[in-house]
Design a protein around this motif. Structure first.
Motif, mmCIF file in Angstrom:
data_model
loop_
_atom_site.group_PDB
_atom_site.id
_atom_site.type_symbol
_atom_site.label_atom_id
_atom_site.label_comp_id
_atom_site.label_asym_id
_atom_site.label_seq_id
_atom_site.Cartn_x
_atom_site.Cartn_y
_atom_site.Cartn_z
ATOM 1 N N UNK A 79 0.774 -1.268 0.050
ATOM 2 C CA UNK A 79 0.209 -0.014 -0.052
ATOM 3 C C UNK A 79 1.097 1.855 -0.168
ATOM 4 N N UNK A 80 1.988 1.400 0.604
ATOM 5 C CA UNK A 80 2.980 2.255 0.819
ATOM 6 C C UNK A 80 3.383 2.719 -0.353
ATOM 7 N N UNK A 81 3.615 1.868 -1.430
ATOM 8 C CA UNK A 81 4.696 2.171 -1.877
ATOM 9 C C UNK A 81 4.223 2.306 -3.240
ATOM 10 N N UNK A 82 2.482 1.518 -3.786
ATOM 11 C CA UNK A 82 2.349 1.680 -4.736
ATOM 12 C C UNK A 82 1.428 2.868 -4.699
ATOM 13 N N UNK A 83 1.006 3.635 -3.129
ATOM 14 C CA UNK A 83 -0.204 4.674 -3.335
ATOM 15 C C UNK A 83 1.010 6.030 -3.550
ATOM 16 N N UNK A 84 1.847 5.850 -2.793
ATOM 17 C CA UNK A 84 2.765 7.020 -2.709
ATOM 18 C C UNK A 84 2.582 8.302 -1.591
ATOM 19 N N UNK A 85 2.196 9.233 -2.319
ATOM 20 C CA UNK A 85 1.849 10.446 -1.661
ATOM 21 C C UNK A 85 -0.175 10.306 -1.406
#
Length: 159
Positions: free
Chosen positions: A32-38
């Motif tokens: 989630x964190x890596x795919x969403x980014x900001x």
């Protein structure tokens, strides 16, 4: 791959917040964190749902509107993560299971699971957007079961 990401991502505050959300484990939080980014690039939660492939696609032509449940628009990895999180949340949280069963009375199994996925995505959106901890509620109802206090902790570098 998990071991190489672990040392750089576990100290992240957003990962620590995501780990408390029902159904989300380490790899799901990392994805989630890596795919969403900001998260601030999404103006609203609806834009976030659309990016996560959690909304039906619409085909409009000649005044007619057709909707399909599966869409190729958005990020396929986030769709997988939230579907997986919904399955785990249904297994381990009775409150979420009861909500799912209430949806099953009127909707198909696939649609009811998609509703759970969307609710988990909503929680993720607000946790990341406002940098707040998860309040241990699902649709306004307190979750009876809580994740272990010891589990999502930062390990010492000597280990």
């Amino acid at each position: 791959m998990e071991k190489s990401l672990y040392s750089s991502l576990i100290p992240n505050e957003d990962i620590q917040r995501l780990l408390w959300i029902p159904g989300i484990g380490k790899m799901n939080a990392f994805t989630i964190l890596l795919e969403v980014g900001d998260i601030n690039r999404f103006q609203s939660e609806k834009n976030f749902f659309s990016y996560c492939r959690l909304t039906p696609s619409a085909r409009n032509s000649g005044g007619r509107v057709k909707q399909k449940s599966s869409s190729k628009d958005g990020n396929k990895y986030l769709k997988i993560v939230f579907s997986d999180a919904a399955v785990h949340a249904l297994q381990y949280y009775p409150v979420i299971r009861r909500y799912h069963n209430s949806k099953l009375r009127k909707k198909k199994k696939q649609v009811a699971k998609a509703i759970i996925s969307k609710e988990i995505a909503r929680i993720v959106y607000y946790v990341l957007k406002y940098k707040t901890d998860f309040n241990n509620k699902f649709k306004g109802v307190d979750l009876e079961q809580k994740k272990s206090v010891q589990w999502p902790r930062i390990t010492s570098p000597d280990v």
